[in-house]
Write an enzyme that holds these catalytic residues in place. Structure first.
Site, PDB file in Angstrom:
ATOM      1  N   GLN A  54       0.826  -1.207   0.000  1.00  0.00           N
ATOM      2  CA  GLN A  54       0.000   0.000   0.000  1.00  0.00           C
ATOM      3  C   GLN A  54       0.862   1.258   0.000  1.00  0.00           C
ATOM      4  OE1 GLN A  54      -3.661  -0.671   2.764  1.00  0.00           O
ATOM      5  NE2 GLN A  54      -2.079  -2.056   3.517  1.00  0.00           N
ATOM      6  N   ASN A  55       2.180   1.094   0.057  1.00  0.00           N
ATOM      7  CA  ASN A  55       3.096   2.226   0.067  1.00  0.00           C
ATOM      8  C   ASN A  55       3.367   2.701  -1.359  1.00  0.00           C
ATOM      9  OD1 ASN A  55       3.301   1.822   2.850  1.00  0.00           O
ATOM     10  ND2 ASN A  55       5.019   0.416   2.596  1.00  0.00           N
ATOM     11  N   ILE A  56       3.603   3.994  -1.507  1.00  0.00           N
ATOM     12  CA  ILE A  56       3.896   4.548  -2.828  1.00  0.00           C
ATOM     13  C   ILE A  56       5.373   4.882  -2.978  1.00  0.00           C
ATOM     14  CG2 ILE A  56       1.576   5.505  -3.071  1.00  0.00           C
ATOM     15  CD1 ILE A  56       2.780   8.270  -2.421  1.00  0.00           C
ATOM     16  N   HIS A  95      -1.503   1.276  -4.424  1.00  0.00           N
ATOM     17  CA  HIS A  95      -1.821   2.697  -4.590  1.00  0.00           C
ATOM     18  C   HIS A  95      -0.852   3.392  -5.535  1.00  0.00           C
ATOM     19  CE1 HIS A  95      -3.638   2.108  -0.363  1.00  0.00           C
ATOM     20  NE2 HIS A  95      -4.556   1.894  -1.288  1.00  0.00           N
ATOM     21  N   CYS A 108      -4.147  10.100 -20.537  1.00  0.00           N
ATOM     22  CA  CYS A 108      -4.116   9.011 -21.518  1.00  0.00           C
ATOM     23  C   CYS A 108      -3.546   7.711 -20.952  1.00  0.00           C
ATOM     24  CB  CYS A 108      -3.307   9.425 -22.744  1.00  0.00           C
ATOM     25  SG  CYS A 108      -1.539   9.655 -22.440  1.00  0.00           S
ATOM     26  N   CYS A 142       2.266  15.991 -21.604  1.00  0.00           N
ATOM     27  CA  CYS A 142       2.493  14.587 -21.960  1.00  0.00           C
ATOM     28  C   CYS A 142       2.943  14.524 -23.414  1.00  0.00           C
ATOM     29  CB  CYS A 142       1.207  13.795 -21.771  1.00  0.00           C
ATOM     30  SG  CYS A 142       1.263  12.103 -22.395  1.00  0.00           S
ATOM     31  N   CYS A 181      -0.301  12.672 -25.444  1.00  0.00           N
ATOM     32  CA  CYS A 181      -1.585  13.342 -25.660  1.00  0.00           C
ATOM     33  C   CYS A 181      -1.502  14.862 -25.591  1.00  0.00           C
ATOM     34  CB  CYS A 181      -2.626  12.844 -24.658  1.00  0.00           C
ATOM     35  SG  CYS A 181      -2.324  13.360 -22.945  1.00  0.00           S
ATOM     36  N   GLY A 238       2.883  -4.092   9.027  1.00  0.00           N
ATOM     37  CA  GLY A 238       2.852  -2.659   9.274  1.00  0.00           C
ATOM     38  C   GLY A 238       1.681  -1.910   8.686  1.00  0.00           C
TER      39      GLY A 238
END
Length: 635
Positions: free
Chosen positions: A422-424, A443, A454, A490, A493, A531
């Site tokens: 769940q950590n980024i 996540h 896009c 980007c 797009c 954790g």
């Protein structure tokens, strides 16, 4: 420039207020519409109409939409803790609760009432007066114990409340007539106290055990409800018992024992998804709409040494890991949510935003990372994440002992089926021998970049360089940073949607998560929970999705997941709790697995606190070895 849909909807909602031109009012309306659209999935015009009609209270708008035929797509709720109706209207005994009853509406009311009460959103066929409604989500009235179907079937739970509320009003009117000899009422406080007009207003859902008050129009959180929800947990996650003859479940011993054993597993399979087949040894609960499977467990490890033996044994072939923020704590990554963290110290005036957007951030700092805000103005998100983006690229933070355990587990045993994190922070990416396909960043991850418009993946190195050149440093620590921020388009797009590949608030989780869970979890022998508070769905669903034969190994500072069926104490048959900091626990486990020498080779790649912990352990073990040698010489 044409006004974006969220801004237009918020402006329309705010215009209905006498103070619609006030920045705070506009910001709150903007947030309310955005939340109804992006969190609950309602169309913009529906959300806007609800805010115009009800104001900015999300719960009121939510119920307004559903009561007017809107389709519920799910979303978070905040329970209230001060419901004044609990004392008077929670009268059922926990021991009398039963979860396998169908809706009893037809058996309780006459034909006229049946016709008035079929107000469910879906008006499911089968409501023919035959004595029951189709299977689906049911609710138990906590005043009288009646079981009624939800608004997603035929709406009989709400109809029960309406009828009992109307009956209460009629009873009060009769009492008033008898007291005063007229058809008028009385305003005496004592009379109001004797004739409560709330009806049977509190009910509990058999789907998720949430408790709802129709009078307060909100979900409830109250200590007085715990005995009821705990008993329903035991019935929903039963031990090895069979349904009694009267349809209720029986347990050995005291039914109110908080440490009742948890042998069963409730698979989230609604009646819509059920193919009609129930596994051998399972019992089907019509009220809940799923099969409860009862199978024998393997012997649960009771110590870290036994856990190490289990991991290396033939009984353990597939291991899944669910990780949370505790796994990365030793790395020193800044905390966002605690006191003194980013949300607590956010200064919107430093960000590139208009006054309406800044006011929305003051009201709720998490707005800066919401999808709607990013699509309207991506600069505040990038400005706040600038140091994190560049720090990730420069490996400012290092993978911990807990991360290295995951790497060694794969390297030494090949049994790691998947790490769901769940950590980024992307720290698992530093574990070079851990294949990327073994990791599902639930996540998203900071070590990748993609366009929010896009979905095309961007070159992470180039993105970091663009951030360095285009995004200002609000901390004023980087002298090379520009004074003003500019958009990063980007290359695919051309829209300014490039960002770290993280899941913004009000966005859907990656499809990979749902696909991998279906493939991985049914054959897992060991689930390691690391954790995490287990409060964020749907990641926490792994706890009850694993097979009933799987061992669950919880590594955390405190007990978590009891509402999800995890059992603590000596009576638990498959849950082992190793309390403590993640690095401490996994260092002990690595020692029992005899992998300490492998970890020692990675010492220079650990954060300082993890490295110091490892060096202390190596010093102690070296001293023990010398003492053993001396004892051997003396002998």
């Amino acid at each position: 420039q044409e006004e974006s849909p969220p801004a237009a909807a918020a402006a329309a909602a705010a215009s209905s207020s006498p103070t619609g031109d006030d920045d705070a009012t506009i910001a709150q309306a903007f947030q309310a519409v955005e939340q109804l659209v992006n969190v609950f999935g309602f169309p913009y015009d529906v959300a806007n109409d609800a805010v115009s009609a009800c104001g900015t209270d999300i719960q009121t708008c939510y119920n307004h939409i559903l009561n007017n035929g809107g389709e519920d797509h799910g979303g978070p709720v905040t329970p209230i803790e001060d419901c004044p109706h609990v004392a008077r209207h929670v009268l059922v005994s926990p021991a009398s609760l039963c979860i396998d009853q169908s809706c009893s509406h037809h058996a309780a009311v006459d034909r006229d009432e049946q016709q008035r009460a079929t107000g469910g959103l879906k008006a499911v066929t089968g409501d023919d007066g035959s004595g029951s409604c189709p299977p689906g989500e049911n609710w138990i009235c906590l005043h009288c114990g009646a079981t009624r179907c939800s608004r997603y079937v035929n709406g009989h739970a709400a109809a029960h409340y309406d009828r009992t509320k109307a009956d209460a009003a009629l009873e009060k009117e009769r009492a008033d007539r008898m007291k005063n000899g007229t058809s008028g009422g009385t305003d005496d406080d004592e009379d109001e106290d004797q004739h409560d007009l709330a009806g049977h207003c509190i009910a509990v859902s058999l789907a998720d055990l949430s408790v709802w008050c129709y009078e307060c129009n909100a979900y409830l959180k109250d200590p007085r409800l715990e005995a009821i929800t705990k008993q329903l947990e035991r019935l929903k996650f039963p031990d090895d018992t069979a349904p009694a003859a009267d349809g209720s479940h029986t347990t050995d011993g005291d039914e109110t024992n908080d440490e009742a054993e948890n042998d069963g597993h409730a698979s989230d399979q609604s009646s819509d998804d059920n193919d009609g087949g129930i596994p051998p040894g399972a019992s089907y609960c019509e009220g809940l709409g799923f099969a409860i499977v009862k199978e024998e467990h393997i012997k649960r490890p009771n110590t870290l040494e036994e856990m190490a033996e289990f991991i290396l044994s033939e009984d353990c072939k597939s291991i899944a890991i669910l990780a949370g923020a505790g796994m990365s704590k030793a790395s020193g990554i800044p905390d966002f949510r605690s006191a003194g963290g980013m949300y607590d110290t956010l200064q919107p005036e430093l960000l590139t935003a208009n006054e309406v957007e800044r006011e929305a951030m003051r009201v709720d700092p998490t707005t800066v990372f919401e999808k709607g805000m990013f699509m309207q103005n991506p600069l505040p998100c990038l400005e706040l994440k600038r140091s994190f983006i560049l720090g990730t690229k420069e490996a400012k933070w290092k993978a911990t002992i807990a991360h290295r355990f995951m790497e060694l587990l794969h390297q030494k045993t090949g049994k790691l089926t998947r790490l769901y994190t769940q950590n980024i922070d992307g720290l698992e990416g530093q574990c070079k021998t851990l294949p990327r396909e073994r990791v599902v960043p639930v996540h998203g991850s900071m070590d990748r970049a993609a366009c929010e418009y896009c979905s095309e993946e961007a070159d992470h190195g180039q993105f970091c360089e663009d951030v360095r050149r285009n995004i200002k440093d609000i901390s004023r620590q980087d002298a090379s940073a520009p004074l003003e921020s500019s958009l990063i388009p980007c290359k695919t797009c051309t829209y300014a949607g490039v960002k770290p590949a993280i899941v913004l608030f009000r966005s859907s989780l990656p499809e990979e998560f749902f696909r991998r869970v279906v493939d991985d979890i049914p054959t897992v022998d060991l689930l390691i929970v690391v954790g995490t508070s287990l409060t964020v769905a749907p990641a926490n669903s792994l706890v009850y999705r694993v097979p009933p034969t799987a061992v669950r190994f919880i590594v955390n500072n405190e007990a978590v997941g009891e509402r999800l069926g995890i059992q603590y104490g000596d009576d638990s048959r498959r849950d082992f709790f190793a309390q403590g900091f993640c690095d401490d626990v996994f260092l002990d486990l690595i020692c029992h697995l005899d992998w300490l020498d492998d970890l020692a080779k990675l010492a220079d790649e650990l954060p300082e606190s993890s490295k110091a912990l490892l060096e202390d352990r190596l010093a102690v073990m070296s001293l023990d070895e010398k003492e053993d040698e001396q004892v051997g010489i003396v002998t």
